[in-house]
Enzyme design. Structure first.
Site, PDB file in Angstrom:
ATOM      1  N   CYS A 183       0.842  -1.188   0.000  1.00 34.86           N
ATOM      2  CA  CYS A 183       0.000   0.000   0.000  1.00 34.86           C
ATOM      3  C   CYS A 183       0.883   1.246   0.000  1.00 34.86           C
ATOM      4  CB  CYS A 183      -0.890   0.018   1.230  1.00 34.86           C
ATOM      5  SG  CYS A 183      -2.062  -1.347   1.327  1.00 34.86           S
TER       6      CYS A 183
ATOM      7  N   GLU B 226       0.889   3.683   2.028  1.00 34.47           N
ATOM      8  CA  GLU B 226       1.396   4.013   3.358  1.00 34.47           C
ATOM      9  C   GLU B 226       2.695   3.274   3.664  1.00 34.47           C
ATOM     10  OE1 GLU B 226      -3.178   4.141   3.866  1.00 34.47           O
ATOM     11  OE2 GLU B 226      -1.696   3.147   2.594  1.00 34.47           O
TER      12      GLU B 226
ATOM     13  N   ARG C 274     -11.260  10.242  -5.241  1.00 33.05           N
ATOM     14  CA  ARG C 274     -11.774   9.510  -4.073  1.00 33.05           C
ATOM     15  C   ARG C 274     -11.447  10.201  -2.761  1.00 33.05           C
ATOM     16  NH1 ARG C 274      -9.498   3.920  -3.948  1.00 33.05           N
ATOM     17  NH2 ARG C 274      -7.835   4.681  -5.335  1.00 33.05           N
TER      18      ARG C 274
ATOM     19  N   CYS D  30      -5.563   0.458   5.654  1.00 32.90           N
ATOM     20  CA  CYS D  30      -6.075  -0.898   5.855  1.00 32.90           C
ATOM     21  C   CYS D  30      -5.499  -1.485   7.147  1.00 32.90           C
ATOM     22  CB  CYS D  30      -5.719  -1.780   4.664  1.00 32.90           C
ATOM     23  SG  CYS D  30      -3.961  -2.199   4.555  1.00 32.90           S
TER      24      CYS D  30
ATOM     25  N   CYS E  43      -1.596  -1.986   7.197  1.00 35.88           N
ATOM     26  CA  CYS E  43      -0.880  -0.724   7.364  1.00 35.88           C
ATOM     27  C   CYS E  43      -0.999  -0.214   8.795  1.00 35.88           C
ATOM     28  CB  CYS E  43      -1.414   0.324   6.386  1.00 35.88           C
ATOM     29  SG  CYS E  43      -0.975  -0.009   4.658  1.00 35.88           S
TER      30      CYS E  43
ATOM     31  N   TYR F 203      -2.011  -6.783  19.035  1.00 40.60           N
ATOM     32  CA  TYR F 203      -0.665  -7.229  19.384  1.00 40.60           C
ATOM     33  C   TYR F 203       0.318  -6.109  19.073  1.00 40.60           C
ATOM     34  CZ  TYR F 203       3.793  -9.736  19.038  1.00 40.60           C
ATOM     35  OH  TYR F 203       5.098 -10.124  19.184  1.00 40.60           O
TER      36      TYR F 203
END
Length: 245
Positions: free
Chosen positions: A54, A56, A82, A88, A91, A125
């Site tokens: 991605c 990011e 957009r 996500c 990321c 985590y």
């Protein structure tokens, strides 16, 4: 939380880069991030059926390649109008582990808002070996007092601060000043029973004024909230006014 001007520029940079995309289906999202010196880093995603990264994640690598150090703010935007898009799950986990104090721009009905990365991935985590450098944010009006060693205590609500070495960052400071320091203690107390001694206030200070100031700064904070009283010190080998990456 609302955006400072410097943080708004991160969103605008991501959106401008996204507006240049749209002709190549392999690059459809742009990301921008700002480091502690105020430098902007940009990148785009690399779509591939094997699991290309991605935007990011690509921008984290680009910033690292530029020697950016810890990052303050990140935003991503999609092509074809957009606009701002949230990260996500993958990321979010990478951001939490590698830059645990980063603020992430997300779209809301009232416009872009910033969220601490931990708020976007609660109860998750935490990779203990990431060895990320920690950041403690201060209002820029406190720079002189922190640099001079007059201010060594801060009281925070819903803002976990880790013990140990940290980079002190002064938000939306045009000079992008930072100081190296160490968080020496974090004590948790209930706000409505907080005493002068617990808040580590100087002699003659009024704890009620502290409570009033905190409630203005954190308007959603309940009267019986638990707050962290954080003590810190500057590294003795750092000259106040110097910046450090």
């Amino acid at each position: 939380m609302n955006l400072f001007d410097s943080e708004r520029r991160v969103v605008e940079t991501a959106e401008r880069l996204a507006a240049t995309l749209g002709t190549d289906p392999n690059h459809t999202v742009a990301a921008a991030t700002m480091d502690t010196s105020g430098r902007m880093h940009t990148a785009v995603n690399v779509y591939h059926f094997t699991g290309g990264p991605c935007a990011e994640l690509v921008v984290l690598g680009a910033a690292a390649a530029a020697g950016a150090g810890p990052l303050l703010t990140i935003a991503a935007a999609g092509d074809q109008g957009r606009g701002l898009i949230p990260p996500c799950g993958r990321c979010r986990q990478a951001l939490l582990d590698l830059h645990p104090d980063i603020l992430v721009a997300v779209p809301t009905s009232s416009g872009p808002q910033l969220r601490p990365i931990r708020k976007l991935l609660p109860d998750t985590y935490f990779f203990p070996d990431a060895n990320a450098r920690r950041i403690v944010r201060f209002n820029k009006r406190y720079y002189d007092d922190v640099a001079a060693g007059y201010k060594t205590v801060t009281v925070r609500y819903d803002d976990p601060i880790a013990l140990g070495a940290a980079l002190f960052v002064f938000e939306d400071d045009d000079a992008n000043r930072t100081l190296n320091g160490t968080v020496t203690s974090v004590e948790r107390h209930q706000l409505d029973t907080l005493t002068t001694d617990q808040a580590k206030l100087p002699v003659g200070a009024d704890v009620n004024e502290l409570r009033s100031g905190l409630q203005k700064h954190y308007p959603d904070m309940p009267d019986d909230a638990e707050v962290n009283v954080v003590t810190f010190s500057l590294d003795t080998d750092v000259i106040p006014g110097d910046t450090d990456q």
